[in-house]
Design an enzyme around this catalytic site. Structure first.
Site, PDB file in Angstrom:
ATOM      1  N   ASN A 206       0.842  -1.217   0.025  1.00 41.49           N
ATOM      2  CA  ASN A 206       0.075   0.044  -0.099  1.00 41.49           C
ATOM      3  C   ASN A 206       0.755   1.256   0.088  1.00 41.49           C
ATOM      4  O   ASN A 206       1.835   1.099   0.520  1.00 41.49           O
ATOM      5  CB  ASN A 206      -0.947  -0.132   1.057  1.00 41.49           C
ATOM      6  CG  ASN A 206      -1.644  -1.146   1.280  1.00 41.49           C
ATOM      7  OD1 ASN A 206      -1.916  -1.676   0.180  1.00 41.49           O
ATOM      8  ND2 ASN A 206      -2.181  -1.436   2.303  1.00 41.49           N
TER       9      ASN A 206
ATOM     10  N   ASP B 150      -0.452   4.193   0.983  1.00 45.11           N
ATOM     11  CA  ASP B 150      -1.487   5.300   1.546  1.00 45.11           C
ATOM     12  C   ASP B 150      -0.748   5.783   2.997  1.00 45.11           C
ATOM     13  O   ASP B 150      -1.289   6.663   3.548  1.00 45.11           O
ATOM     14  CB  ASP B 150      -2.868   4.409   1.920  1.00 45.11           C
ATOM     15  CG  ASP B 150      -2.828   3.287   2.593  1.00 45.11           C
ATOM     16  OD1 ASP B 150      -2.074   3.121   3.689  1.00 45.11           O
ATOM     17  OD2 ASP B 150      -3.757   2.548   2.669  1.00 45.11           O
TER      18      ASP B 150
ATOM     19  N   HIS C  60       5.618  -0.537  -2.850  1.00 41.14           N
ATOM     20  CA  HIS C  60       5.130   0.190  -4.118  1.00 41.14           C
ATOM     21  C   HIS C  60       5.234   1.662  -3.725  1.00 41.14           C
ATOM     22  O   HIS C  60       4.334   2.412  -4.591  1.00 41.14           O
ATOM     23  CB  HIS C  60       3.729  -0.468  -4.254  1.00 41.14           C
ATOM     24  CG  HIS C  60       3.501  -1.713  -4.728  1.00 41.14           C
ATOM     25  ND1 HIS C  60       2.333  -2.465  -4.885  1.00 41.14           N
ATOM     26  CD2 HIS C  60       4.671  -2.791  -5.262  1.00 41.14           C
ATOM     27  CE1 HIS C  60       2.724  -3.483  -5.419  1.00 41.14           C
ATOM     28  NE2 HIS C  60       3.980  -3.889  -5.575  1.00 41.14           N
TER      29      HIS C  60
ATOM     30  N   CYS D 253      11.915  13.856  -8.523  1.00 44.23           N
ATOM     31  CA  CYS D 253      12.092  14.728  -9.501  1.00 44.23           C
ATOM     32  C   CYS D 253      12.434  13.796 -10.816  1.00 44.23           C
ATOM     33  O   CYS D 253      13.246  12.894 -10.705  1.00 44.23           O
ATOM     34  CB  CYS D 253      13.263  15.504  -9.281  1.00 44.23           C
ATOM     35  SG  CYS D 253      13.821  16.663 -10.413  1.00 44.23           S
TER      36      CYS D 253
ATOM     37  N   ASN E  70      -8.521 -12.906   4.664  1.00 44.68           N
ATOM     38  CA  ASN E  70      -9.079 -12.022   3.558  1.00 44.68           C
ATOM     39  C   ASN E  70     -10.558 -12.351   3.498  1.00 44.68           C
ATOM     40  O   ASN E  70     -10.917 -13.354   3.958  1.00 44.68           O
ATOM     41  CB  ASN E  70      -8.109 -12.693   2.349  1.00 44.68           C
ATOM     42  CG  ASN E  70      -8.570 -11.794   0.945  1.00 44.68           C
ATOM     43  OD1 ASN E  70      -9.692 -11.412   0.298  1.00 44.68           O
ATOM     44  ND2 ASN E  70      -7.296 -11.374   0.274  1.00 44.68           N
TER      45      ASN E  70
HETATM   46  P1  OAD Z   1      -6.396  -6.384  -4.811  1.00 45.52           P
HETATM   47  O1  OAD Z   1      -7.495  -5.226  -5.105  1.00 45.52           O
HETATM   48  O2  OAD Z   1      -6.048  -6.872  -5.959  1.00 45.52           O
HETATM   49  O3  OAD Z   1      -6.842  -7.159  -3.735  1.00 45.52           O
HETATM   50  C1  OAD Z   1      -7.517  -6.612  -2.511  1.00 45.52           C
HETATM   51  C2  OAD Z   1      -7.661  -7.779  -1.745  1.00 45.52           C
HETATM   52  O4  OAD Z   1      -8.407  -7.640  -0.698  1.00 45.52           O
HETATM   53  C3  OAD Z   1      -8.700  -8.815  -2.243  1.00 45.52           C
HETATM   54  O5  OAD Z   1      -8.195 -10.304  -2.306  1.00 45.52           O
HETATM   55  C4  OAD Z   1     -10.025  -8.589  -1.485  1.00 45.52           C
HETATM   56  O6  OAD Z   1     -10.845  -9.851  -1.166  1.00 45.52           O
HETATM   57  C5  OAD Z   1      -9.309  -8.358   0.021  1.00 45.52           C
HETATM   58  N1  OAD Z   1     -10.122  -7.573   0.761  1.00 45.52           N
HETATM   59  C6  OAD Z   1     -10.998  -6.630   0.573  1.00 45.52           C
HETATM   60  N2  OAD Z   1     -11.731  -6.257   1.897  1.00 45.52           N
HETATM   61  C7  OAD Z   1     -10.976  -6.498   2.826  1.00 45.52           C
HETATM   62  C8  OAD Z   1     -11.118  -6.674   4.115  1.00 45.52           C
HETATM   63  N3  OAD Z   1     -11.917  -5.840   4.831  1.00 45.52           N
HETATM   64  N4  OAD Z   1     -10.409  -7.481   4.836  1.00 45.52           N
HETATM   65  C9  OAD Z   1      -9.475  -8.491   4.493  1.00 45.52           C
HETATM   66  N5  OAD Z   1      -9.327  -8.472   2.694  1.00 45.52           N
HETATM   67  C10 OAD Z   1     -10.216  -7.638   2.084  1.00 45.52           C
HETATM   68  O7  OAD Z   1      -5.229  -5.241  -3.930  1.00 45.52           O
HETATM   69  P2  OAD Z   1      -3.743  -5.814  -4.014  1.00 45.52           P
HETATM   70  O8  OAD Z   1      -3.454  -7.310  -3.642  1.00 45.52           O
HETATM   71  O9  OAD Z   1      -3.066  -4.757  -2.693  1.00 45.52           O
HETATM   72  O10 OAD Z   1      -0.186  -2.288  -7.404  1.00 45.52           O
HETATM   73  O11 OAD Z   1      -3.283  -5.124  -5.222  1.00 45.52           O
HETATM   74  C11 OAD Z   1      -1.591  -5.605  -5.258  1.00 45.52           C
HETATM   75  C12 OAD Z   1      -1.149  -4.257  -6.301  1.00 45.52           C
HETATM   76  O12 OAD Z   1      -2.063  -4.288  -7.431  1.00 45.52           O
HETATM   77  C13 OAD Z   1      -1.234  -2.886  -5.502  1.00 45.52           C
HETATM   78  O13 OAD Z   1      -0.296  -2.411  -4.925  1.00 45.52           O
HETATM   79  C14 OAD Z   1      -1.323  -2.018  -6.859  1.00 45.52           C
HETATM   80  C15 OAD Z   1      -2.257  -2.876  -7.664  1.00 45.52           C
HETATM   81  O14 OAD Z   1      -2.243  -2.903  -9.139  1.00 45.52           O
HETATM   82  C16 OAD Z   1       0.475  -0.833  -8.020  1.00 45.52           C
HETATM   83  O15 OAD Z   1      -0.137   0.051  -8.273  1.00 45.52           O
HETATM   84  C17 OAD Z   1       1.738  -1.202  -8.514  1.00 45.52           C
END
Ligand code: OAD
Length: 269
Positions: free
Chosen positions: A105, A107, A122, A130, A217
């Site tokens: 994340n 954020d 990330h 810059c 998850n």
């Molecule tokens: P995803 O959007 O791919 O996955 C989010 C995961 O969180 C899913 O498996 C959901 O089931 C789970 N989820 C949602 N709400 C939840 C909750 N309250 N408790 C537990 N689990 C929950 O996001 P990421 O895996 O973070 O990269 O994605 C990886 C990367 O893909 C990001 O860092 C970003 C994106 O493209 C870049 O921008 C380089």
């Protein structure tokens, strides 16, 4: 694999025994704070095209559009506060000697919850880089007055200090995360779809090196069948209970740094 049901004694025992613990998080950990995920129902990549907003080519083609999208996300994040999942992770860290938090994340919510030095694979949306000199700096102004923002020193365009598609991860962050995965005894994988490598490989590296790997998850993921246990539910509900029970079991160990898991003032506003 253990049933997806609950926090079993065996699971607590394995986590308690772990000398080195790693927590890997994805956007799901911030979802209960109101920050959208990428691939969920309200996911960013359902509404926006990643290649038009999160690539170097997109930035070169239209830096203003890319910065407007990041400015929008920065505003969403600034309005959000860490949730009980972020807080539970910070609390767990404060009781452990060997602990690494690795996050995908950008954020900054883990730091706001009190996590000491999250490994940000990330990048961070509150920093800019810059495009001429490569120097990074904090950019906390919110909303941004000038879009696209420029470097105060040399006038070149600034870019968000985040990793875009097609770009390598910051080498030092990845090295730290890889070492943590290779050497840990247990890993908690929280709120990630485990679809984006190399971050998605870390739980498998940990498992391959003998660690006990548990995912938290709301749904199962491609790695669920390859790891030891899946706790299906919201991170903000499961993690506080898991950490409470773990610390109870460990005799309510005193924090190593008293007060270190307390919330800090929001640095991002
Ligand atoms: P995803 O959007 O791919 O996955 C989010 C995961 O969180 C899913 O498996 C959901 O089931 C789970 N989820 C949602 N709400 C939840 C909750 N309250 N408790 C537990 N689990 C929950 O996001 P990421 O895996 O973070 O990269 O994605 C990886 C990367 O893909 C990001 O860092 C970003 C994106 O493209 C870049 O921008 C380089």
């Amino acid at each position: 694999m253990e049933p997806a049901a609950g926090i079993t004694e065996r699971l607590l025992e394995r986590l308690s025994r772990a000398r080195r613990l790693v927590v890997l998080t994805g956007s799901g950990v911030s979802h209960e704070s109101g920050v959208p995920t990428f691939r969920g129902r309200d996911g960013l990549w359902k509404k926006y095209r990643a290649e038009e907003l999160a690539t170097r080519q997109a930035f070169e083609f239209d830096p203003e559009l890319v910065w407007r999208w990041y400015d929008y996300r920065r505003q969403l994040i600034a309005e959000a506060a860490p949730n009980p999942a972020h807080e539970a992770i910070a609390r767990l860290e404060s009781h452990r000697e060997h602990f690494d938090l690795v996050t995908q994340n950008v954020d900054g919510l883990h730091s706001r919850a009190g996590s000491r030095s999250p490994i940000e694979l990330h990048g961070n949306i509150w920093r800019a880089r810059c495009t001429r000199e490569g120097l990074t700096k904090e950019l906390k102004e919110n909303p941004l007055r000038d879009i696209p923002p420029r470097c105060h020193k040399c006038g070149a365009l600034l870019r968000p200090d985040v990793v875009w598609f097609g770009e390598p991860l910051p080498p030092s962050a990845y090295e730290r995360a890889d070492t943590a995965a290779r050497t840990c005894d247990a890993m908690l994988v929280v709120g990630t779809s485990a679809m984006v490598r190399p971050a998605a490989s870390l739980p498998l590296i940990a498992k391959h090196n003998g660690a006990y790997v548990v995912e938290i998850n709301v749904s199962l993921t491609p790695i669920s069948v390859l790891i030891d246990a899946s706790l299906v539910g919201r991170a903000g509900e499961i993690l506080p209970e898991l950490v409470d029970r773990l610390l109870d079991r460990e005799g309510g160990r005193k924090p190593l740094i008293p007060g270190s898991s307390e919330k800090t003032e929001s640095p991002s506003r």
